[in-house]
Design a protein around this motif. Structure first.
Motif, mmCIF file in Angstrom:
data_model
loop_
_atom_site.group_PDB
_atom_site.id
_atom_site.type_symbol
_atom_site.label_atom_id
_atom_site.label_comp_id
_atom_site.label_asym_id
_atom_site.label_seq_id
_atom_site.Cartn_x
_atom_site.Cartn_y
_atom_site.Cartn_z
ATOM 1 N N PHE A 287 0.830 -1.200 0.000
ATOM 2 C CA PHE A 287 0.000 0.000 0.000
ATOM 3 C C PHE A 287 0.863 1.248 0.000
ATOM 4 O O PHE A 287 2.044 1.201 0.329
ATOM 5 N N GLY B 95 -3.794 -1.972 -4.902
ATOM 6 C CA GLY B 95 -5.118 -1.452 -5.247
ATOM 7 C C GLY B 95 -5.280 -1.174 -6.736
ATOM 8 O O GLY B 95 -6.327 -0.682 -7.171
ATOM 9 N N PRO C 208 -2.955 4.390 -9.421
ATOM 10 C CA PRO C 208 -1.701 5.108 -9.694
ATOM 11 C C PRO C 208 -0.788 5.169 -8.459
ATOM 12 O O PRO C 208 -1.075 4.581 -7.423
#
Ligand SMILES: C/C(=C\CNc1ncnc2c1ncn2[C@@H]1O[C@H](COP(=O)(O)O)[C@@H](O)[C@H]1O)CO
Length: 237
Positions: free
Chosen positions: A56, A88, A91
């Motif tokens: 993350f 995820g 970008p």
């Protein structure tokens, strides 16, 4: 059914009827079906992924920044250590980690989310699923990973981090390594958790101790590999 009990139309006729009202599409019972379908798609896509780490970090990291390079490096080293990399799918840090995993020849997974301003999965996702519901997607990040590596980030990253910490604290997941990269970014938060939050009696010292903070991608991957080896050794045969 016979006689007066026979319906005027068959089930197939009603199914294929074009003149039905469509309000039901916007009701919770129908949403439950969509939620169920997301779980089915996520579980079906990821069930045979093998060992993986969720990475993350900020969606706003710029290509070419030091942290973007760190995201690429940590993913590359995770692939070298035998892990798939889950992000995820968006970008910034997500793209960096997918790029690192993809270019290292590993499995680069992107779990995208429908957002009003989202531009779809980044170019380095090899195995992707798009979700409408954050909570379904967050289940996948935990269920299919053997740990989290967390780069500096904002609300989204903090949400993902604190969900893992809450699940570990409440023993919903056991033995789940969480490694934060970037001491100068994370230490003020660790300090606050270890003083204010701890002194108010709202967490235990062991909750804070669960967080490992490092400065380099190599240290992060070493910490993950080491903790997972301890977890594997302590598992009953
Ligand atoms: C804000 C920007 C893009 C938003 N696009 C996202 N796509 C996919 N996943 C996202 C996005 N934004 C947040 N996330 C999730 O939260 C974490 C990052 O949040 P942060 O607030 O930026 O730290 C990330 O791990 C995602 O799971 C910019 O163009």
């Amino acid at each position: 059914m016979r006689g007066k009990y026979l319906p005027a139309t068959t089930t197939d006729q009603r199914l294929l009827d074009k003149d039905q009202d469509t309000d039901w599409v916007h009701t919770d019972p129908w949403r439950v079906m969509r939620i169920q379908a997301e779980f089915v798609e996520g579980f079906g896509t990821l069930a045979e992924l093998g060992p993986a780490i969720s990475v993350f970090g900020s969606a706003r990291l710029k290509h070419g920044s030091d942290l973007y390079a760190m995201g690429e490096e940590v993913a590359r080293l995770l692939v070298d250590a035998g892990y798939a990399v889950i992000t995820g799918g968006g970008p910034g840090a997500m793209e960096a980690a997918n790029k690192g995993a993809h270019e290292a020849g590993g499995t680069s997974v992107g779990l995208g989310i429908e957002l009003p301003f989202e531009s779809g999965l980044n170019d380095y996702v090899d195995l992707g699923v798009n979700f409408r519901y954050f909570f379904v997607r967050k289940t996948m990040f935990v269920k299919y990973a053997q740990g989290y590596v967390v780069l500096p980030g904002g609300f989204g990253t903090l949400d993902e981090l604190f969900e893992a910490l809450t699940l570990a604290q409440t023993q919903k997941v056991t033995s789940f390594p969480v490694v934060l990269i970037g001491r100068s970014f994370w230490e003020p938060m660790i300090e606050w958790l270890g003083t204010t939050v701890l002194e108010h009696g709202m967490i235990a010292a062991s909750d804070v101790a669960r967080l490992q903070v490092v400065d380099t991608a190599a240290e992060a991957v070493q910490a993950i590999v080491k903790e997972n080896a301890v977890i594997a050794a302590s598992r009953p045969e």
